[in-house]
Design a protein around this motif. Structure first.
Motif, mmCIF file in Angstrom:
data_model
loop_
_atom_site.group_PDB
_atom_site.id
_atom_site.type_symbol
_atom_site.label_atom_id
_atom_site.label_comp_id
_atom_site.label_asym_id
_atom_site.label_seq_id
_atom_site.Cartn_x
_atom_site.Cartn_y
_atom_site.Cartn_z
ATOM 1 N N LEU A 168 0.837 -1.190 0.000
ATOM 2 C CA LEU A 168 0.000 0.000 0.000
ATOM 3 C C LEU A 168 0.879 1.249 0.000
ATOM 4 C CD1 LEU A 168 -2.929 1.036 0.117
ATOM 5 C CD2 LEU A 168 -2.708 1.116 2.599
ATOM 6 N N ASP A 169 0.560 2.177 -0.867
ATOM 7 C CA ASP A 169 1.273 3.455 -0.950
ATOM 8 C C ASP A 169 0.756 4.358 0.171
ATOM 9 O OD1 ASP A 169 2.420 5.863 -1.608
ATOM 10 O OD2 ASP A 169 1.223 6.176 -3.412
ATOM 11 N N TRP A 170 1.465 4.328 1.317
ATOM 12 C CA TRP A 170 0.990 5.061 2.496
ATOM 13 C C TRP A 170 1.049 6.570 2.298
ATOM 14 C CZ3 TRP A 170 -1.962 3.074 6.008
ATOM 15 C CH2 TRP A 170 -1.887 1.700 6.272
ATOM 16 N N VAL A 171 2.081 7.057 1.633
ATOM 17 C CA VAL A 171 2.178 8.505 1.382
ATOM 18 C C VAL A 171 1.027 8.965 0.495
ATOM 19 C CG1 VAL A 171 3.574 10.331 0.328
ATOM 20 C CG2 VAL A 171 4.683 8.529 1.665
ATOM 21 N N GLY A 172 0.764 8.206 -0.570
ATOM 22 C CA GLY A 172 -0.353 8.540 -1.450
ATOM 23 C C GLY A 172 -1.688 8.435 -0.748
ATOM 24 N N THR A 173 -1.828 7.407 0.112
ATOM 25 C CA THR A 173 -3.084 7.219 0.846
ATOM 26 C C THR A 173 -3.361 8.398 1.768
ATOM 27 O OG1 THR A 173 -2.862 4.804 0.783
ATOM 28 C CG2 THR A 173 -4.296 5.731 2.485
ATOM 29 N N ILE A 174 -2.342 8.840 2.512
ATOM 30 C CA ILE A 174 -2.510 9.964 3.442
ATOM 31 C C ILE A 174 -2.819 11.245 2.685
ATOM 32 C CG2 ILE A 174 -1.317 11.423 5.128
ATOM 33 C CD1 ILE A 174 0.225 8.873 5.983
ATOM 34 N N THR A 189 -6.447 10.986 1.128
ATOM 35 C CA THR A 189 -7.495 11.050 2.155
ATOM 36 C C THR A 189 -7.603 12.463 2.728
ATOM 37 O OG1 THR A 189 -7.098 8.735 2.732
ATOM 38 C CG2 THR A 189 -8.299 10.077 4.330
ATOM 39 N N LEU A 190 -6.466 13.068 3.048
ATOM 40 C CA LEU A 190 -6.480 14.414 3.612
ATOM 41 C C LEU A 190 -6.994 15.427 2.590
ATOM 42 C CD1 LEU A 190 -5.786 16.159 6.052
ATOM 43 C CD2 LEU A 190 -3.449 16.371 5.163
ATOM 44 N N GLY A 191 -6.560 15.282 1.330
ATOM 45 C CA GLY A 191 -7.012 16.208 0.289
ATOM 46 C C GLY A 191 -8.511 16.133 0.057
ATOM 47 N N LEU A 192 -9.050 14.911 -0.017
ATOM 48 C CA LEU A 192 -10.499 14.758 -0.213
ATOM 49 C C LEU A 192 -11.277 15.233 1.013
ATOM 50 C CD1 LEU A 192 -10.662 11.262 -1.983
ATOM 51 C CD2 LEU A 192 -11.148 13.495 -2.987
ATOM 52 N N LEU A 193 -10.719 14.984 2.193
ATOM 53 C CA LEU A 193 -11.387 15.426 3.418
ATOM 54 C C LEU A 193 -11.518 16.944 3.449
ATOM 55 C CD1 LEU A 193 -12.420 13.988 6.035
ATOM 56 C CD2 LEU A 193 -10.253 14.647 7.086
ATOM 57 N N LEU A 194 -10.436 17.629 3.136
ATOM 58 C CA LEU A 194 -10.442 19.092 3.145
ATOM 59 C C LEU A 194 -11.228 19.671 1.971
ATOM 60 C CD1 LEU A 194 -6.750 19.826 4.211
ATOM 61 C CD2 LEU A 194 -8.819 20.013 5.599
#
Length: 483
Positions: free
Chosen positions: A213-219, A222-227
């Protein structure tokens, strides 16, 4: 052996092997899809009563409703990727289990803050379900079967949309067992248990099992869509305070950083969260743009129609839900027939559907402007039915067209991307059309009269119609390879 039988035998031998129980599995994996669709619309009906019963503030009630969409939208791509990596059946099981448990808890608790958390987790659970369902439809069936499978999928969503608003209103009105609004949550529990009991008959499928899993991409994603989604969801009701614009600007920067990370990984031949090479296929890239535009049109139409009949025409919940009945019936019928229609006429069906959406929107605008206050008249019922017919023709085949280009090993990721675009379009469409409606109203809602509401409705519904015509232009650029 003649040439025809030789070709037939060769075609049969070249077809991929599929599970003989796939049609039984289809009925099972579509049940969570129906539950998700029903849940969203039933909750919309139950929200005012829930707010009163829990003594919740307006912002708390809004978060109870939107928390589900928030959790769903931010996790769809990750949910699809996890299904590719660890097994789609496994992720589907976790999603159904989480959704069912949260439904049970939602029917028990009485604290607004806890309900907000439950709704967010319920959305996260749904994000584990939806990509697995779409990817299973794509990989578990033969190419010649997929048109029918996606037609059934669209029809199930149509049933959920039609029944959700109506069933929610009637269940709450009947007050079964004195459960009041809690029946909306508890309604999901027996169906979730039923799915969990019969999940073993679904064949397991994997994508890139050994991928990390690409953890950097996931974070970042997720943060971008959340904001992005939080200010879009809450900003319009709060008058667009400064923090909403700050979040939107930061979200754009974070999402651009996410794209940069994915591009760097692709150039370095490393595994990213999304394989951006799928956009090299014209049908996928253009298809995603078409998805965004057509769902912007659809969700803005739904929102503004519901808002107008409740706030402008002062319909009660049951009467407002019945407004959508002819639309839902039309959507169900053409969704069910879409496979046969596309097989015969190709993307002419989708183009016709988009045109019907646009034309019926503009005609409804004119009808309401000339005869304000009278929605339940024959010509308006016909126009709503025509809009539903167009909606089924334009949206249901689009799923198969867009996802058919995605390799089987990336089916979950592609499905997550597809559904993420749908839900972002939902939030964006509601926010933008809400701004337009409020500005067109000319004054605060408490002082607005029917003429003000009709004017605002006419302007807003015209924009929804224009978006449908833009979708028609996008569909014209889709290749005919699926015909």
């Amino acid at each position: 052996m003649n040439r025809k039988s030789t070709h037939l035998r060769a075609d049969m031998e070249s077809e991929p092997q599929v599970d003989p129980q796939r049609w039984y599995a289809l009925a099972l994996i579509l049940l969570p899809t129906l539950l998700i669709s029903l849940n969203n619309y039933m909750m919309q009906v139950a929200l005012p009563l829930m707010q009163t019963s829990l003594h919740a503030s307006f912002s708390e009630a809004q978060l109870i409703f939107s928390g589900y969409s928030l959790g769903l939208a931010v996790a769809l791509i990750v949910g699809g990727k996890l299904g590719d990596m660890y097994g789609r059946k496994r992720l589907l099981t976790l999603g159904v289990l989480g959704f069912t448990v949260m439904s049970l808890l939602g029917g028990i608790v009485s604290q607004p803050v806890i309900l907000i958390v439950i709704r967010i987790v319920q959305g996260l659970s749904a994000a584990m379900i939806q990509p697995q369902v779409l990817s299973m439809l794509q990989i578990n069936f033969l190419p010649r079967e997929k048109g029918l499978v996606f037609a059934i999928y669209g029809a199930v969503i149509g049933v959920g949309f039609t029944l959700g608003l109506i069933l929610g209103g009637f269940l709450i009105d009947w007050d079964l067992f004195g459960l009041d609004w809690r029946i909306v949550f508890l309604f999901n529990v027996p169906f979730g248990v039923l799915v969990l009991l019969f999940l073993p008959i679904i064949p397991e499928s994997y994508g890139k099992v050994r991928a990390k899993l690409d953890w950097v991409g996931t974070i970042l994603l997720t943060l971008g869509l959340l904001l992005l989604i939080i200010p879009i969801t809450l900003g319009q009701k709060q008058g667009w305070p400064l923090w909403t614009w700050g979040c939107l600007m930061i979200s754009i920067l974070i999402l651009l950083a996410f794209l940069a990370v994915q591009l760097r990984k692709m150039k370095g031949q490393n595994e990213g969260l999304i394989d951006l090479s799928i956009f090299k296929a014209n049908s996928f890239g253009i298809g995603i743009v078409t998805v965004i535009v057509i769902y912007l049109s659809m969700f803005s139409f739904f929102f503004i129609l519901n808002y107008y009949v409740q706030s402008g025409l002062h319909y009660d919940v049951r009467a407002a839900s019945l407004v959508f009945l002819p639309l839902g019936v039309g959507y169900f019928l053409t969704s069910l027939l879409s496979s046969r229609l596309v097989q015969k006429w190709g993307n002419v069906v989708l183009k016709t559907g988009a045109l019907l959406m646009g034309i019926s929107s503009l005609l409804l605008m004119g009808s309401m402007y000339l005869d304000a206050g009278h929605l339940f008249i024959p010509q308006n019922i016909i126009l709503l039915s025509v809009y539903g017919l167009g909606l089924g023709m334009a949206t249901t085949p689009l799923s198969n067209i867009v996802l058919s280009i995605v390799p089987a090993i990336e089916a979950g990721t592609g499905s997550g991307l597809f559904t993420t675009c749908m839900y972002v379009s939902n939030s964006l469409g509601v926010a933008c059309i809400g701004i337009l409606f409020s500005s067109s109203l000319g004054q605060i809602q408490s002082l607005a009269n029917l003429e003000d509401y009709t004017r605002a409705f006419s302007i807003s519904i015209a924009v929804s119609g224009v978006l449908a015509f833009i979708a028609y232009v996008c569909i014209r650029h889709l290749p005919e390879s699926y015909k």
